[in-house]
Design a protein around this motif. Structure first.
Motif, mmCIF file in Angstrom:
data_model
loop_
_atom_site.group_PDB
_atom_site.id
_atom_site.type_symbol
_atom_site.label_atom_id
_atom_site.label_comp_id
_atom_site.label_asym_id
_atom_site.label_seq_id
_atom_site.Cartn_x
_atom_site.Cartn_y
_atom_site.Cartn_z
ATOM 1 N N SER A 52 1.000 -1.240 -0.030
ATOM 2 C CA SER A 52 -0.084 -0.048 0.033
ATOM 3 C C SER A 52 0.972 1.191 -0.004
ATOM 4 O O SER A 52 1.897 1.216 0.567
ATOM 5 N N THR A 53 0.355 2.228 -0.501
ATOM 6 C CA THR A 53 1.042 3.796 -0.569
ATOM 7 C C THR A 53 1.120 4.097 0.807
ATOM 8 O O THR A 53 -0.075 4.309 1.630
ATOM 9 N N PRO A 54 2.427 4.714 1.300
ATOM 10 C CA PRO A 54 2.612 5.259 2.679
ATOM 11 C C PRO A 54 1.946 6.567 2.655
ATOM 12 O O PRO A 54 2.384 7.437 1.806
ATOM 13 N N VAL A 55 0.919 6.903 3.492
ATOM 14 C CA VAL A 55 0.454 8.337 3.560
ATOM 15 C C VAL A 55 0.550 8.747 4.896
ATOM 16 O O VAL A 55 0.102 8.024 5.530
ATOM 17 N N ALA A 56 1.079 9.890 5.259
ATOM 18 C CA ALA A 56 1.074 10.512 6.764
ATOM 19 C C ALA A 56 -0.450 10.830 6.998
ATOM 20 O O ALA A 56 -1.100 11.515 6.272
ATOM 21 N N LEU A 57 -0.749 10.537 8.066
ATOM 22 C CA LEU A 57 -2.022 10.741 8.693
ATOM 23 C C LEU A 57 -2.369 12.251 8.876
ATOM 24 O O LEU A 57 -3.279 12.587 8.720
ATOM 25 N N GLU A 58 -1.128 12.729 9.505
ATOM 26 C CA GLU A 58 -1.068 13.984 9.619
ATOM 27 C C GLU A 58 0.290 14.583 9.855
ATOM 28 O O GLU A 58 1.140 13.677 10.181
ATOM 29 N N PRO A 59 0.556 15.891 9.395
ATOM 30 C CA PRO A 59 2.007 16.036 9.379
ATOM 31 C C PRO A 59 2.554 16.164 10.798
ATOM 32 O O PRO A 59 2.014 16.521 11.935
ATOM 33 N N LEU A 60 4.130 15.897 10.650
ATOM 34 C CA LEU A 60 4.780 15.957 11.710
ATOM 35 C C LEU A 60 4.969 17.723 12.287
ATOM 36 O O LEU A 60 5.478 18.418 10.981
ATOM 37 N N LEU A 61 5.038 17.962 13.247
ATOM 38 C CA LEU A 61 5.222 19.334 13.666
ATOM 39 C C LEU A 61 6.644 19.424 14.489
ATOM 40 O O LEU A 61 6.596 18.791 15.590
ATOM 41 N N ASN A 62 7.794 19.762 13.677
ATOM 42 C CA ASN A 62 9.106 19.502 14.235
ATOM 43 C C ASN A 62 9.510 20.822 14.823
ATOM 44 O O ASN A 62 9.264 22.091 14.166
ATOM 45 N N ARG A 63 10.110 20.712 15.946
ATOM 46 C CA ARG A 63 10.620 21.937 16.666
ATOM 47 C C ARG A 63 12.144 21.808 17.160
ATOM 48 O O ARG A 63 12.734 20.663 16.970
ATOM 49 N N HIS A 64 12.833 22.710 17.476
ATOM 50 C CA HIS A 64 14.279 22.657 17.854
ATOM 51 C C HIS A 64 14.386 22.037 19.379
ATOM 52 O O HIS A 64 13.458 22.512 20.158
ATOM 53 N N LEU A 65 15.274 21.273 19.433
ATOM 54 C CA LEU A 65 15.374 20.624 20.917
ATOM 55 C C LEU A 65 16.764 21.272 21.149
ATOM 56 O O LEU A 65 18.023 21.026 20.848
ATOM 57 N N ILE A 66 16.499 22.154 22.482
ATOM 58 C CA ILE A 66 17.750 23.108 22.546
ATOM 59 C C ILE A 66 17.706 23.048 24.159
ATOM 60 O O ILE A 66 16.920 23.250 24.655
ATOM 61 N N GLY A 67 18.876 22.479 25.035
ATOM 62 C CA GLY A 67 18.958 22.473 26.324
ATOM 63 C C GLY A 67 17.740 21.798 27.242
ATOM 64 O O GLY A 67 17.402 22.032 28.171
ATOM 65 N N GLY A 68 17.345 20.526 26.279
ATOM 66 C CA GLY A 68 16.560 19.676 26.800
ATOM 67 C C GLY A 68 15.282 20.188 26.734
ATOM 68 O O GLY A 68 14.175 19.432 27.187
ATOM 69 N N ALA A 69 14.668 21.250 25.862
ATOM 70 C CA ALA A 69 13.619 21.610 25.544
ATOM 71 C C ALA A 69 13.139 22.025 24.259
ATOM 72 O O ALA A 69 14.112 22.273 23.532
#
Length: 205
Positions: free
Chosen positions: A1-18
């Motif tokens: 089957s064709t892979p389709v993202a269910l919903e987009p990933l929301l990526n942020r910066h990981l800085i100093g553990g946050a």
């Protein structure tokens, strides 16, 4: 089957553990090259985030919580990361397929090989040693110490994003260094997932 993202990933910066957004709020989208669907929306790094990441990595290095940790304890954390990669292999491979357009079989093999690199680095963390030289004369002894150098900068490409960061980061960590990682804007998500796994494994901020 064709892979389709269910919903987009929301990526942020990981800085100093946050996890943080960009100071200016800028983001960028990654569309699947195979399907044209939105795979991820990521915080766009700029000078503010770069400076903050370097400062956080330097602070963590100078604090010594990581670099002075016994090798066996660093190794234990790296082994936990390897196990987490194995546990999340399908998820990581699926996102890599969607962002890069590569076949799923290649992505799965890449993730498997990446986990093995963390185990290899863990073994090295336990066995880092220097040298001594007693052939310099009767009143002289030469000693070579191997010590972490500081903050390591890692910039990775789009073609094997997870494998290549795993060829660099675990070895820097095994040596006691801290790191700033900048993934390709074409394939940022698997590096963000790796950040999540590092936090779950217990990496200091």
């Amino acid at each position: 089957s064709t892979p389709v993202a269910l919903e987009p990933l929301l990526n942020r910066h990981l800085i100093g553990g946050a996890w943080t957004d960009s100071a200016d709020g800028e983001t960028f989208d990654r569309l699947s090259p195979s399907h044209g669907t939105l795979v991820s929306r990521s915080a766009r790094g700029g000078p503010a985030e770069t400076g903050a990441a370097i400062a956080a990595a330097r602070k963590a290095f100078d604090a010594g919580d990581w670099r002075f940790l016994p090798g066996k304890q660093r190794a234990a954390l790296l082994l936990r990361v390897a196990d987490l990669i194995d546990r999340n292999r399908e998820r990581i491979a699926r996102i890599e397929v969607l962002e890069s357009g590569k076949p799923i079989t290649q992505a799965l093999g890449e993730i498997e090989g990446a986990a093995d690199l963390w185990r290899y680095a863990a073994a090295l963390a336990r066995t880092v040693h220097g040298d001594s030289h007693n052939s310099l004369g009767p009143d002289m002894l030469g000693v070579v110490l191997k010590e972490p150098i500081g903050v390591v900068g890692i910039i990775t490409p789009w073609n094997f994003p997870f494998l290549i960061v795993c060829q660099k980061l675990p070895f820097a960590l095994a040596a006691g260094c801290t790191a700033v990682v900048k993934p390709s804007e074409l394939t940022p998500s698997t590096t963000v997932i790796l950040g999540e796994l590092l936090m779950e494994a217990g990496l200091p901020p």
